[in-house]
Design a protein around this motif. Structure first.
Motif, PDB file in Angstrom:
ATOM      1  N   ALA A  77       0.830  -1.205   0.000  1.00  0.00           N
ATOM      2  CA  ALA A  77       0.000   0.000   0.000  1.00  0.00           C
ATOM      3  C   ALA A  77       0.863   1.253   0.000  1.00  0.00           C
ATOM      4  O   ALA A  77       0.552   2.236  -0.689  1.00  0.00           O
ATOM      5  CB  ALA A  77      -0.930  -0.006   1.214  1.00  0.00           C
ATOM      6  N   LEU A 140      -2.497  11.042   6.850  1.00  0.00           N
ATOM      7  CA  LEU A 140      -3.107   9.784   6.436  1.00  0.00           C
ATOM      8  C   LEU A 140      -2.443   8.629   7.176  1.00  0.00           C
ATOM      9  O   LEU A 140      -1.218   8.575   7.294  1.00  0.00           O
ATOM     10  CB  LEU A 140      -2.933   9.604   4.924  1.00  0.00           C
ATOM     11  N   VAL A 142      -2.174   4.446   7.184  1.00  0.00           N
ATOM     12  CA  VAL A 142      -2.410   3.178   6.505  1.00  0.00           C
ATOM     13  C   VAL A 142      -2.372   2.077   7.559  1.00  0.00           C
ATOM     14  O   VAL A 142      -1.377   1.921   8.255  1.00  0.00           O
ATOM     15  CB  VAL A 142      -1.343   2.908   5.423  1.00  0.00           C
ATOM     16  N   HIS A 163      -7.075  10.912   8.382  1.00  0.00           N
ATOM     17  CA  HIS A 163      -7.635  10.193   7.250  1.00  0.00           C
ATOM     18  C   HIS A 163      -7.030   8.791   7.270  1.00  0.00           C
ATOM     19  O   HIS A 163      -5.896   8.592   7.744  1.00  0.00           O
ATOM     20  CB  HIS A 163      -7.308  10.894   5.941  1.00  0.00           C
ATOM     21  N   PHE A 165      -6.583   4.770   5.400  1.00  0.00           N
ATOM     22  CA  PHE A 165      -6.769   3.650   4.496  1.00  0.00           C
ATOM     23  C   PHE A 165      -6.529   2.382   5.312  1.00  0.00           C
ATOM     24  O   PHE A 165      -5.454   2.222   5.903  1.00  0.00           O
ATOM     25  CB  PHE A 165      -5.825   3.678   3.295  1.00  0.00           C
ATOM     26  N   GLU A 167      -6.707  -1.892   5.279  1.00  0.00           N
ATOM     27  CA  GLU A 167      -6.864  -3.118   4.513  1.00  0.00           C
ATOM     28  C   GLU A 167      -8.036  -3.932   5.059  1.00  0.00           C
ATOM     29  O   GLU A 167      -8.474  -3.746   6.185  1.00  0.00           O
ATOM     30  CB  GLU A 167      -5.576  -3.954   4.551  1.00  0.00           C
ATOM     31  N   GLY A 195     -10.759   4.843   3.391  1.00  0.00           N
ATOM     32  CA  GLY A 195     -10.673   3.896   2.294  1.00  0.00           C
ATOM     33  C   GLY A 195     -10.469   2.498   2.850  1.00  0.00           C
ATOM     34  O   GLY A 195      -9.780   2.319   3.850  1.00  0.00           O
ATOM     35  N   GLY A 197      -9.572  -1.670   1.771  1.00  0.00           N
ATOM     36  CA  GLY A 197      -8.887  -2.418   0.736  1.00  0.00           C
ATOM     37  C   GLY A 197      -9.707  -3.497   0.053  1.00  0.00           C
ATOM     38  O   GLY A 197      -9.227  -4.626  -0.130  1.00  0.00           O
ATOM     39  N   GLN A 199     -10.528  -3.715  -3.233  1.00  0.00           N
ATOM     40  CA  GLN A 199     -10.133  -2.936  -4.402  1.00  0.00           C
ATOM     41  C   GLN A 199     -10.981  -3.195  -5.641  1.00  0.00           C
ATOM     42  O   GLN A 199     -10.969  -2.399  -6.584  1.00  0.00           O
ATOM     43  CB  GLN A 199      -8.656  -3.175  -4.735  1.00  0.00           C
ATOM     44  N   GLU A 370      -6.980   1.941  -6.222  1.00  0.00           N
ATOM     45  CA  GLU A 370      -7.633   2.465  -5.022  1.00  0.00           C
ATOM     46  C   GLU A 370      -6.793   3.561  -4.364  1.00  0.00           C
ATOM     47  O   GLU A 370      -7.343   4.486  -3.753  1.00  0.00           O
ATOM     48  CB  GLU A 370      -7.932   1.338  -4.034  1.00  0.00           C
ATOM     49  N   GLN A 371      -5.470   3.497  -4.536  1.00  0.00           N
ATOM     50  CA  GLN A 371      -4.626   4.563  -3.984  1.00  0.00           C
ATOM     51  C   GLN A 371      -4.600   5.784  -4.898  1.00  0.00           C
ATOM     52  O   GLN A 371      -4.543   6.924  -4.404  1.00  0.00           O
ATOM     53  CB  GLN A 371      -3.212   4.048  -3.720  1.00  0.00           C
ATOM     54  N   LEU A 374      -7.826   7.478  -3.873  1.00  0.00           N
ATOM     55  CA  LEU A 374      -7.785   8.073  -2.538  1.00  0.00           C
ATOM     56  C   LEU A 374      -6.924   9.333  -2.517  1.00  0.00           C
ATOM     57  O   LEU A 374      -7.343  10.387  -2.018  1.00  0.00           O
ATOM     58  CB  LEU A 374      -7.265   7.041  -1.531  1.00  0.00           C
TER      59      LEU A 374
END
Length: 457
Positions: A77, A140, A142, A163, A165, A167, A195, A197, A199, A370-371, A374
């Motif tokens: 990611a 962000l 992850v 924010h 993301f 998985e 977001g 994952g 995808q 997806e990235q 985002l």
């Protein structure tokens, strides 16, 4: 790969969102989005989009991100984010094990050197180090840790106004899903990007096909079949110097409290597509499964099943049939199929029947797309939130697992309210703690026995 021109909603239905005042800079948007005023209207399966007019051009500011979990998907990611057109910089990492942090930083630095800026004092380890990483000045987060740890990490990131993301899957049990859903509601109040994952929701072949299905191309969807049948996964033997918690965390795919079983960790993708196609989530499930080929074959090394079969039932009585497995020498297939009153469909790009059609556009790498979506949304000052369908698709997988483990009909509402807590007190775990499952006197881990196992606490 081409960059996306527009942030796709993970649904075929998009409801326009109300506009809100634009901050003076995108950095202002990123730092202050948790207190912006405005209303996000839901669309489809839990999507909410916040449109910010007069978005700034790429490169006028840095999106600072941190990675929680430096295994394969964490590194992947991060690389995908660095491959976007965004002005991005990795500023902190966390993993339970320092070696994984170092490995990730070495690999990412070799490929994206100028986008990696992680000083020694922003490398965090241990099971609670995620808090220190999220506390770093960043935009962000992850989250790519073993699924059992994600609810607490997501909750903390939301509380800090980051924010996110994250998985898939987002949890391994009903209490974890409830925790994520509650944090999702808080993230919406703070106007945070979330977001997830899954995808396929960002791949044009799926998006256009599902949109056509929702527009009636195959009539009413009356039955579906979804598959993730593969040959097997990795296994890491316990070393003499590892605690049991270190071993299980490092070998997380083989323990239900950490991975949720194969149906959660991998098959969730296909279950998610099926629910997306249907525009609904199942109300109950029955299933079967077993542990024949799994490492040890008897629970001496692993406690998850190596095959599951589920019959999901939706509120209108229609069915979704699910196969998930890791069996060497068996039929392998990953995909989804839908039958309707006017035709059939492969949601990845083909419709048969009176409205026959086949996708002819460009197929993309979903992890990368997806990235793109985002980061470009953040650059434009837009927010979308995939947290609700991420949690509900995760729970669809948990529902199926508990049906297979028990051999009984399990109902959505009852399981969500009363389902097992697989890791009581997880917020206090350290690498020296005793895990929630251990070997018995026979040297074996507990493996559920259908007909005897109860899905309820």
């Amino acid at each position: 790969m081409e960059n996306s021109k527009q942030t796709p909603a993970p649904s075929s239905i998009i409801t326009p969102a109300s506009a809100i005042e634009t901050p003076d800079s995108r950095r202002g948007f990123l730092k202050n989005s948790s207190v912006l005023a405005g209303t996000a209207l839901g669309a489809g399966a839990g999507i909410s989009t916040m449109a910010i007019p007069n978005a700034h051009a790429a490169g006028d500011d840095v999106i600072r991100f941190v990675v929680i979990g430096c295994g394969g998907r964490g590194k992947g990611a991060a690389a995908n984010i660095m491959n976007t057109k965004g002005n991005v910089k990795l500023v902190a990492v966390h993993d339970a094990f320092e070696g994984k942090c170092r490995e990730a930083l070495n690999q990412l630095s070799r490929r994206h050197g100028d986008k990696v800026d992680v000083p020694e004092d922003q490398i965090f380890t241990g099971l609670d180090g995620y808090k220190k990483a999220i506390d770093v000045d960043c935009d962000l987060v992850v989250i790519a840790t073993p699924p059992g740890y994600k609810p607490q990490q997501f909750e903390y990131a939301v509380a800090k106004g980051r924010h996110i993301f994250m998985e898939k899957p987002v949890a391994t049990d009903a209490p974890g899903v409830r925790r994520v859903l509650k944090a999702v509601e808080e993230s919406k109040k703070k106007n945070l990007m979330v977001g997830i994952g899954l995808q396929r929701r960002h791949e044009p072949s799926y998006m256009e096909t599902v949109a056509r299905i929702h527009d009636g191309a195959i009539g009413d969807v009356i039955s579906q079949q979804v598959y993730w049948n593969g040959g097997g996964i990795w296994y890491k033997n316990k070393s003499d110097d590892q605690t049991e918690m270190e071993f299980q965390t490092n070998n997380w795919y083989h323990f239900n409290w950490l991975c949720g079983d194969q149906i959660c960790e991998q098959h969730i993708h296909n279950l998610d597509v099926g629910c997306w196609v249907k525009g609904a989530y199942p109300v109950e499930c029955n299933g079967m499964g077993g542990h024949q080929q799994r490492e040890g074959g008897d629970g001496s090394k692993s406690q998850i099943f190596d095959h599951t079969f589920c019959e999901y039932t939706f509120a209108d009585g229609t069915k979704m049939f699910s196969q998930g497995r890791h069996l060497r020498g068996a039929w392998n297939h990953v995909g989804e199929f839908a039958q309707g009153t006017k035709g059939t469909a492969n949601p990845n790009g083909k419709i048969n029947g009176e409205n026959a059609w086949e996708f002819e556009g460009k197929r993309v790498n979903g992890h990368q797309q997806e990235q793109h979506d985002l980061i470009e949304a953040l650059m434009r000052g837009e927010i979308y939130n995939e947290g609700e369908y991420g949690a509900k698709s995760t729970f669809t997988a948990i529902l199926g697992r508990e049906a297979c483990y028990s051999g009984k009909i399990v109902r959505w509402d009852e399981l969500l309210e009363k389902g097992h807590d697989l890791a009581p007190g997880i917020d206090e775990y350290t690498l020296q703690s005793t895990p929630p499952v251990v070997r018995g006197e026979d040297g074996k881990y507990p493996v559920p026995t259908p007909g005897k196992y109860s899905p309820f606490a």
